[in-house]
Write an enzyme that holds these catalytic residues in place. Sequence first.
Site, short mmCIF file in Angstrom:
data_model
loop_
_atom_site.label_atom_id
_atom_site.label_comp_id
_atom_site.label_asym_id
_atom_site.label_seq_id
_atom_site.Cartn_x
_atom_site.Cartn_y
_atom_site.Cartn_z
N ASP A 65 13.90 -3.07 -42.17
CA ASP A 65 12.88 -3.05 -41.10
C ASP A 65 13.32 -4.06 -40.05
O ASP A 65 13.17 -5.27 -40.24
CB ASP A 65 11.50 -3.44 -41.65
CG ASP A 65 10.78 -2.28 -42.30
OD1 ASP A 65 10.82 -1.17 -41.74
OD2 ASP A 65 10.16 -2.49 -43.35
N ARG A 73 14.20 -8.82 -39.53
CA ARG A 73 14.53 -9.52 -40.78
C ARG A 73 15.63 -10.56 -40.61
O ARG A 73 15.62 -11.57 -41.31
CB ARG A 73 14.94 -8.51 -41.85
CG ARG A 73 13.92 -7.41 -42.12
CD ARG A 73 12.54 -7.94 -42.41
NE ARG A 73 11.63 -6.87 -42.81
CZ ARG A 73 10.32 -6.97 -42.86
NH1 ARG A 73 9.73 -8.12 -42.51
NH2 ARG A 73 9.57 -5.96 -43.26
N ARG A 140 3.85 -4.67 -31.78
CA ARG A 140 4.92 -3.82 -32.32
C ARG A 140 4.95 -2.48 -31.59
O ARG A 140 5.97 -1.80 -31.59
CB ARG A 140 4.71 -3.59 -33.82
CG ARG A 140 4.84 -4.84 -34.67
CD ARG A 140 4.38 -4.56 -36.10
NE ARG A 140 5.25 -3.62 -36.79
CZ ARG A 140 4.94 -3.04 -37.96
NH1 ARG A 140 3.76 -3.29 -38.54
NH2 ARG A 140 5.79 -2.21 -38.53
N LYS A 170 7.72 5.66 -36.76
CA LYS A 170 6.60 5.37 -37.66
C LYS A 170 5.40 4.93 -36.83
O LYS A 170 5.56 4.51 -35.68
CB LYS A 170 7.00 4.30 -38.69
CG LYS A 170 7.46 2.96 -38.07
CD LYS A 170 8.05 2.05 -39.12
CE LYS A 170 8.38 0.69 -38.52
NZ LYS A 170 9.07 -0.20 -39.46
N HIS A 171 4.17 5.02 -37.32
CA HIS A 171 3.74 5.50 -38.63
C HIS A 171 2.92 6.76 -38.39
O HIS A 171 1.78 6.66 -37.92
CB HIS A 171 2.89 4.44 -39.34
CG HIS A 171 3.55 3.09 -39.44
ND1 HIS A 171 3.50 2.17 -38.42
CD2 HIS A 171 4.28 2.53 -40.44
CE1 HIS A 171 4.16 1.07 -38.79
NE2 HIS A 171 4.65 1.27 -40.00
N HIS A 183 -1.07 -3.04 -45.71
CA HIS A 183 -0.43 -3.87 -46.71
C HIS A 183 -1.44 -4.44 -47.71
O HIS A 183 -1.11 -4.67 -48.87
CB HIS A 183 0.32 -5.04 -46.06
CG HIS A 183 1.50 -4.61 -45.23
ND1 HIS A 183 1.36 -4.21 -43.92
CD2 HIS A 183 2.81 -4.52 -45.53
CE1 HIS A 183 2.55 -3.89 -43.44
NE2 HIS A 183 3.45 -4.07 -44.39
N ASP A 253 6.19 5.17 -46.61
CA ASP A 253 6.07 3.72 -46.44
C ASP A 253 6.10 3.11 -47.85
O ASP A 253 6.10 3.82 -48.86
CB ASP A 253 4.78 3.37 -45.69
CG ASP A 253 4.89 2.07 -44.91
OD1 ASP A 253 5.78 1.25 -45.22
OD2 ASP A 253 4.09 1.85 -43.99
#
Length: 342
Positions: A65, A73, A140, A170-171, A183, A253
């Site tokens: 990601d 990351r 985002r 996504k999503h 999450h 996901d």
Amino acid sequence: MKNLPGPVMLDVSGQTLNEDDVLRLSHPMTGGVILFARHFSSRAQLVALTDAIRAVRADLLIAVDHEGGRVQRFRTDGFTVLPAMGKLGALWDKDVLQATKVATAVGYILAAELRACGIDMSFTPVLDLNYGHSDVIGDRAFHRDPRVVTLLAKSLNHGLALAGMANCSKHFPGHGFAHADSHVAMPVDERPLEAILRDDAAPYDWLGLSLAAVMPAHVIYPQVDSVPAGFSRIWVQDILRQRLHFRGAVFSDDLSMEAARQGGTLAQAAHAALSAGCDMVLICNQPQAAGEVLDTLRFTPSSDSQRRLEQMRPRGNALKWQQLLAEPAYQSAQTLLRGAFA
């Protein structure tokens, strides 16, 4: 007959492989590896890790990601710190042509740097709309306007493709309207289907053949189906594939997220997502649990599914890091990016 990769993407325990990692990567149900910030300390270490993964299985798809902004990351040891996509949307509001050029530059830098370290794909771009009330999406997202989202995503995807990397949007059909963070909770979007298709899902329709892959949302849309989109044949098969004519790969996901837990086991969740039409399921940050899924999951992917996943592999040879730094296209992209956000 050649053994084809399985439908499960998992992560590894640390920055080097241990014996259990090797066993999991060798399992015939494994088809990919996803990496996180905890797997990175330096570029040299990251390259050693991706090389070690390929030494176990050369056919595994290595992903991350890596969107820009708060979801990136790898951010040190030479990696470009990329802007949040919302900054590209703000730039669009000032200068449309400049925003599209910079979006292409961002996509190229993102993909070229990852490929130089042995990574095949990133789960980007985000096509969610920014309604201003989803903390997990927020900046985002490129923009509130689905037309702007579509055109900036198309430019970013072009940059990815110039570096030989496929995209994964996504999503689906859209996470931006729901308040909850999937999450840690179960987001619910009460709007009717036609409202979602008109606004949130429109970029998936407009991008058409330029979409290589899609990741459905862990969101329930109760006026359409009673289960999250990634577990719903209505969303994946009837709407995404039939109504919107999508022909690329579908990645679930993370099945370890709270919104993916429907009271069953991870293996049951994986089977449900695959049965709904996902081509590959993700199990993140739980290597041991992923190993149990590999041993208990009973699912045979179709030849069409395997073909779609094969299309996600990068195109052309990746440049080594020092070659990349000297490459004119990379230097031009860096100049564009610095000039836009100086």
